[in-house]
Design a protein around this motif. Structure first.
Motif, PDB file in Angstrom:
ATOM      1  N   LEU A 138      -3.209  -1.048   7.531  1.00 25.51           N
ATOM      2  CA  LEU A 138      -1.821  -1.447   7.242  1.00 25.51           C
ATOM      3  C   LEU A 138      -1.521  -2.871   7.714  1.00 25.51           C
ATOM      4  O   LEU A 138      -0.419  -3.377   7.496  1.00 25.51           O
ATOM      5  CB  LEU A 138      -0.848  -0.463   7.908  1.00 25.51           C
ATOM      6  CG  LEU A 138      -0.761   0.898   7.217  1.00 25.51           C
ATOM      7  CD1 LEU A 138      -0.075   1.928   8.109  1.00 25.51           C
ATOM      8  CD2 LEU A 138      -0.019   0.779   5.891  1.00 25.51           C
ATOM      9  N   LEU A 195       0.847  -1.194   0.000  1.00 24.58           N
ATOM     10  CA  LEU A 195       0.000   0.000   0.000  1.00 24.58           C
ATOM     11  C   LEU A 195       0.885   1.246   0.000  1.00 24.58           C
ATOM     12  O   LEU A 195       1.864   1.303   0.742  1.00 24.58           O
ATOM     13  CB  LEU A 195      -0.876  -0.022   1.257  1.00 24.58           C
ATOM     14  CG  LEU A 195      -1.763   1.204   1.478  1.00 24.58           C
ATOM     15  CD1 LEU A 195      -3.085   1.010   0.769  1.00 24.58           C
ATOM     16  CD2 LEU A 195      -2.001   1.430   2.962  1.00 24.58           C
ATOM     17  N   GLU A 234      -2.881  11.328   1.687  1.00 23.96           N
ATOM     18  CA  GLU A 234      -4.154  12.049   1.649  1.00 23.96           C
ATOM     19  C   GLU A 234      -4.051  13.372   2.406  1.00 23.96           C
ATOM     20  O   GLU A 234      -3.236  13.517   3.317  1.00 23.96           O
ATOM     21  CB  GLU A 234      -5.251  11.209   2.321  1.00 23.96           C
ATOM     22  CG  GLU A 234      -5.561   9.898   1.616  1.00 23.96           C
ATOM     23  CD  GLU A 234      -6.456   9.016   2.468  1.00 23.96           C
ATOM     24  OE1 GLU A 234      -7.670   9.000   2.200  1.00 23.96           O
ATOM     25  OE2 GLU A 234      -5.948   8.378   3.402  1.00 23.96           O
ATOM     26  N   ARG A 263       1.997  11.576  -2.984  1.00 25.38           N
ATOM     27  CA  ARG A 263       1.920  10.237  -3.568  1.00 25.38           C
ATOM     28  C   ARG A 263       3.315   9.775  -4.012  1.00 25.38           C
ATOM     29  O   ARG A 263       3.712   8.635  -3.803  1.00 25.38           O
ATOM     30  CB  ARG A 263       0.964  10.248  -4.767  1.00 25.38           C
ATOM     31  CG  ARG A 263       0.739   8.883  -5.416  1.00 25.38           C
ATOM     32  CD  ARG A 263      -0.077   8.977  -6.695  1.00 25.38           C
ATOM     33  NE  ARG A 263       0.498   9.872  -7.688  1.00 25.38           N
ATOM     34  CZ  ARG A 263       1.557   9.585  -8.437  1.00 25.38           C
ATOM     35  NH1 ARG A 263       2.144   8.429  -8.320  1.00 25.38           N
ATOM     36  NH2 ARG A 263       2.025  10.468  -9.307  1.00 25.38           N
ATOM     37  N   ARG A 296      -0.123   5.302   0.109  1.00 29.15           N
ATOM     38  CA  ARG A 296      -1.247   6.233   0.032  1.00 29.15           C
ATOM     39  C   ARG A 296      -0.915   7.526   0.759  1.00 29.15           C
ATOM     40  O   ARG A 296      -0.334   7.508   1.842  1.00 29.15           O
ATOM     41  CB  ARG A 296      -2.482   5.576   0.644  1.00 29.15           C
ATOM     42  CG  ARG A 296      -3.764   6.397   0.508  1.00 29.15           C
ATOM     43  CD  ARG A 296      -4.960   5.631   0.991  1.00 29.15           C
ATOM     44  NE  ARG A 296      -5.204   4.438   0.194  1.00 29.15           N
ATOM     45  CZ  ARG A 296      -5.955   3.414   0.596  1.00 29.15           C
ATOM     46  NH1 ARG A 296      -6.499   3.418   1.786  1.00 29.15           N
ATOM     47  NH2 ARG A 296      -6.144   2.382  -0.204  1.00 29.15           N
ATOM     48  N   LEU A 325      -6.857   3.693  10.142  1.00 24.32           N
ATOM     49  CA  LEU A 325      -5.686   3.834   9.261  1.00 24.32           C
ATOM     50  C   LEU A 325      -4.654   2.753   9.615  1.00 24.32           C
ATOM     51  O   LEU A 325      -4.059   2.111   8.742  1.00 24.32           O
ATOM     52  CB  LEU A 325      -5.063   5.223   9.417  1.00 24.32           C
ATOM     53  CG  LEU A 325      -6.001   6.400   9.158  1.00 24.32           C
ATOM     54  CD1 LEU A 325      -5.285   7.723   9.410  1.00 24.32           C
ATOM     55  CD2 LEU A 325      -6.528   6.353   7.737  1.00 24.32           C
ATOM     56  N   VAL A 346       5.331   8.625  -0.832  1.00 26.84           N
ATOM     57  CA  VAL A 346       5.014   7.294  -0.272  1.00 26.84           C
ATOM     58  C   VAL A 346       5.442   6.189  -1.244  1.00 26.84           C
ATOM     59  O   VAL A 346       5.865   5.113  -0.826  1.00 26.84           O
ATOM     60  CB  VAL A 346       3.526   7.151   0.148  1.00 26.84           C
ATOM     61  CG1 VAL A 346       3.222   8.007   1.367  1.00 26.84           C
ATOM     62  CG2 VAL A 346       2.570   7.460  -0.986  1.00 26.84           C
ATOM     63  N   HIS A 388       1.355   4.821   4.644  1.00 28.98           N
ATOM     64  CA  HIS A 388       0.191   5.684   4.509  1.00 28.98           C
ATOM     65  C   HIS A 388       0.478   6.979   5.278  1.00 28.98           C
ATOM     66  O   HIS A 388       1.030   6.932   6.374  1.00 28.98           O
ATOM     67  CB  HIS A 388      -1.033   4.961   5.094  1.00 28.98           C
ATOM     68  CG  HIS A 388      -2.343   5.603   4.779  1.00 28.98           C
ATOM     69  ND1 HIS A 388      -3.544   5.034   5.140  1.00 28.98           N
ATOM     70  CD2 HIS A 388      -2.656   6.767   4.158  1.00 28.98           C
ATOM     71  CE1 HIS A 388      -4.541   5.816   4.736  1.00 28.98           C
ATOM     72  NE2 HIS A 388      -4.029   6.871   4.146  1.00 28.98           N
ATOM     73  N   CYS A 389       0.126   8.092   4.670  1.00 30.20           N
ATOM     74  CA  CYS A 389       0.323   9.386   5.332  1.00 30.20           C
ATOM     75  C   CYS A 389      -0.921  10.239   5.122  1.00 30.20           C
ATOM     76  O   CYS A 389      -1.458  10.292   4.015  1.00 30.20           O
ATOM     77  CB  CYS A 389       1.552  10.092   4.746  1.00 30.20           C
ATOM     78  SG  CYS A 389       1.832  11.748   5.432  1.00 30.20           S
TER      79      CYS A 389
END
Lengths: 80, 154
Positions: free
Chosen positions: B27, B8, B12, B68, B10, B23, B71, B84-85
């Motif tokens: 993961l 993954l 946002e 994007r 991601r 979240l 990551v 993911h952030c």
């Protein structure tokens, strides 16, 4: 001549006094466009401290402004 | 859970407070033995001045694109199962969660490293700006000092 939309963020927006404007420019590249805009609005940021984006992607100062594009001068960021 | 072949990646932006639990849940992977996360909070002081809160502004189109990319770089550089952030925009009070990074991996080194990489790169590259409010004077935009002398905020 190219017609471009300029967007301003953070302290550049305060200095320019608007968040968006459309300009007709004869500038050969984005560096020259910034020089025009900086002179008109009295922007104090030297170009070396900024980055530039065109149509939502980082661009080179030597890129010519594209007709109908959206150009953003990006001051040092402070997220996180 | 999850497909081990496609980590993954991601990034946002969130314009309202968000819950970390789902979240973290996102993961979880059967092959992951480690999870590391970072939370950035609004502190009540900066540069010796009392801070009452702040406003984050983003150039959203480019922030999402650059986030994007970051990551995806983390996924390419470190042996992670997912990265993911989420970064806040808008008004935040002291104590508010400004940014969250989570990384899961088979082993802890990659999870820590990916987390550290993402927060460092986000701070340096993503077009988001802080408008900091003080309890002892007018608010100002923060633009970190680079080489040369910065112009005074106008």
């Amino acid at each position: 001549m190219a017609r471009v939309a300029l967007l301003y963020f953070a302290s550049l927006r305060d200095a320019a006094g608007c968040e968006r404007e459309e300009v007709e420019t004869a500038a050969a590249d984005l560096a020259a466009l910034y020089a025009e805009v900086a002179a008109r609005h009295g922007l104090r940021w030297p170009r070396e401290r900024l980055r530039v984006a065109m149509d939502g992607a980082f661009a080179a100062w030597s890129d010519p402004p594209r007709e109908g594009s959206e150009v953003v001068f990006i001051p040092p960021v402070s997220g996180g | 859970m999850g497909d081990p072949r496609t980590p993954l990646a991601r990034f946002e932006l969130a314009d309202a407070p968000f819950d970390i639990a789902p979240l973290r849940e996102g993961l979880l992977r059967d092959e992951a033995g480690a999870y590391a996360s970072f939370e950035g909070w609004i502190r009540n002081h900066n540069d010796g001045r009392p801070v009452g809160g702040l406003y984050y502004e983003a150039y959203a189109a480019l922030a999402l694109e650059e986030g994007r990319r970051i990551v995806e770089e983390a996924v390419a550089r470190f042996a992670v199962a997912g990265v993911h952030c989420v970064h806040r925009v808008g008004e935040l009070p002291v104590g508010g969660l400004a940014v969250w990074v989570g990384a899961s991996a088979a082993h802890r080194d990659a999870a820590f490293d990916a987390c550290r990489y993402v927060i460092d790169q986000v701070k340096a590259r993503v077009p988001i700006w802080k408008h900091e409010r003080y309890t002892d004077g007018p608010a100002q935009w923060l633009h970190p000092d680079g080489p040369g002398s910065p112009p005074q905020p106008s």
